[in-house]
Structure formats: C-alpha cells, structure tokens
Design a protein around this motif. Structure first.
Motif, PDB file in Angstrom:
ATOM      1  N   ILE A 120      21.376 -21.977  23.786  1.00  0.00           N
ATOM      2  CA  ILE A 120      21.142 -20.906  22.825  1.00  0.00           C
ATOM      3  C   ILE A 120      22.223 -20.964  21.756  1.00  0.00           C
ATOM      4  CG2 ILE A 120      21.027 -18.417  22.488  1.00  0.00           C
ATOM      5  CD1 ILE A 120      20.161 -18.181  25.413  1.00  0.00           C
ATOM      6  N   THR A 121      21.788 -20.896  20.501  1.00  0.00           N
ATOM      7  CA  THR A 121      22.728 -20.832  19.383  1.00  0.00           C
ATOM      8  C   THR A 121      22.419 -19.570  18.591  1.00  0.00           C
ATOM      9  OG1 THR A 121      21.304 -22.156  17.954  1.00  0.00           O
ATOM     10  CG2 THR A 121      22.964 -23.335  19.224  1.00  0.00           C
ATOM     11  N   GLU A 122      23.438 -19.024  17.975  1.00  0.00           N
ATOM     12  CA  GLU A 122      23.280 -17.815  17.178  1.00  0.00           C
ATOM     13  C   GLU A 122      23.549 -18.145  15.721  1.00  0.00           C
ATOM     14  OE1 GLU A 122      25.592 -13.592  16.761  1.00  0.00           O
ATOM     15  OE2 GLU A 122      25.361 -14.414  18.767  1.00  0.00           O
ATOM     16  N   ARG A 123      22.740 -17.568  14.838  1.00  0.00           N
ATOM     17  CA  ARG A 123      22.959 -17.783  13.408  1.00  0.00           C
ATOM     18  C   ARG A 123      22.782 -16.455  12.682  1.00  0.00           C
ATOM     19  NH1 ARG A 123      17.927 -18.021  10.777  1.00  0.00           N
ATOM     20  NH2 ARG A 123      16.245 -18.427  12.242  1.00  0.00           N
ATOM     21  N   GLU A 124      23.415 -16.351  11.544  1.00  0.00           N
ATOM     22  CA  GLU A 124      23.292 -15.160  10.706  1.00  0.00           C
ATOM     23  C   GLU A 124      22.555 -15.523   9.434  1.00  0.00           C
ATOM     24  OE1 GLU A 124      27.151 -13.548   9.962  1.00  0.00           O
ATOM     25  OE2 GLU A 124      27.355 -12.778  11.989  1.00  0.00           O
ATOM     26  N   TYR A 125      21.779 -14.561   8.919  1.00  0.00           N
ATOM     27  CA  TYR A 125      21.086 -14.765   7.652  1.00  0.00           C
ATOM     28  C   TYR A 125      21.008 -13.438   6.909  1.00  0.00           C
ATOM     29  CZ  TYR A 125      16.941 -12.887  10.049  1.00  0.00           C
ATOM     30  OH  TYR A 125      16.065 -12.093  10.738  1.00  0.00           O
ATOM     31  N   GLN A 126      20.796 -13.550   5.610  1.00  0.00           N
ATOM     32  CA  GLN A 126      20.710 -12.378   4.738  1.00  0.00           C
ATOM     33  C   GLN A 126      19.243 -12.088   4.429  1.00  0.00           C
ATOM     34  OE1 GLN A 126      23.340 -10.519   3.507  1.00  0.00           O
ATOM     35  NE2 GLN A 126      24.707 -11.748   4.774  1.00  0.00           N
ATOM     36  N   GLY A 175      19.539  -7.741   1.500  1.00  0.00           N
ATOM     37  CA  GLY A 175      20.921  -7.297   1.368  1.00  0.00           C
ATOM     38  C   GLY A 175      21.625  -7.003   2.676  1.00  0.00           C
ATOM     39  N   ALA A 176      20.927  -7.161   3.782  1.00  0.00           N
ATOM     40  CA  ALA A 176      21.540  -6.893   5.085  1.00  0.00           C
ATOM     41  C   ALA A 176      21.720  -8.203   5.848  1.00  0.00           C
ATOM     42  CB  ALA A 176      20.673  -5.939   5.898  1.00  0.00           C
TER      43      ALA A 176
END
Length: 138
Positions: A71-77, A80-81
């Motif tokens: 499992i890998t975690e990623r962030e995205y926009q 605006g959040a």
C-alpha cells in the motif's frame, strides 16, 4: 511494509505506459465488493516491469483477479483542498475464472517439431507366452 491481498474485478482495462528509463507500468483499478450492504472499495493498482507488458493484454474490464502488493499513500489537490488516496503497488497478479471470449490469442503456438518430440514412443507388441509350461506353481 503494508502488504495486502485484494480479490475483485477490474473496473477498467489496464493502461500501459513507459517511464523515462524504458520500464513499463500498467495501471488498472480493482473493485473490492464487501457485500450488499457495504460500499465497494476501489484500488488503484500499478504493476511494473516485464510483467506489466506481458499481463496488460489480459487485464480487461470485468476480469476477476487477485492482486497482492504494498500500500502506498499519495496526496492530490482537488477544488483547493488536499486529499489522500491509497494505491496498491502490485507484486503478484492471479487471473481468476475461465477464458474470456474476447481474450487475446496465446503468444506462441508450439512448433510441430516440439509436438513430435512430446509424442510417446511406439509400443512394442505384447510378449507371446504360449510356449511356457502350464505347470506354474501359483
């Protein structure tokens, strides 16, 4: 590492692309249905290397699969959040179920020479024991 095994159906055909170093990446999604009253969990999966190239023609929407990996975690926009998503870097893929009607043809057919080599040698005729004495002790 966080390892997980997920069984489900592909939500879309695998999309193959190539990294700058030339290695292949196949991206696909797997729907993990938990039951009628529970929501479906969607996993974004990535398969790397030669297996990505060789398996991508078989990873078609609706295909039942079992995948395992990290499992890998990623962030995205979005709007605006900042959001987080959990993805699966696939180590193993197992295709489940029978052959699909629209599955691609096998990669190679064995040559006739290979088929001849696999044939059994001719059988010898059975031995003739009619001339033996009939006075066998057993």
């Amino acid at each position: 590492m966080n390892n997980i095994t997920v069984a489900g159906q592909l939500g879309r055909d695998a999309e193959i692309r190539y990294l700058p170093d030339g290695s292949a990446v196949a991206n696909f999604s797997v729907a993990d249905s938990q039951g009628r009253d529970k929501p479906t969990i969607w996993w974004n999966c990535s398969l790397f290397g030669k297996r990505a190239e060789s398996l991508s023609p078989y990873l078609m929407k609706g295909q039942a699969v079992t995948v395992s990996g990290n499992i890998t975690e990623r962030e995205y926009q979005k709007d605006g959040a900042t959001h987080k998503a959990m993805d699966l870097r696939v180590n193993d893929v197992a295709l489940q179920g029978g052959k699909r009607e629209d599955a691609p043809a096998p990669m190679k057919k064995p040559s006739q020479d290979a088929a001849k080599a696999r044939q059994l040698p001719p059988q010898r005729p059975a031995a003739d024991f009619s001339d033996m004495d009939s006075d066998c002790p057993f």
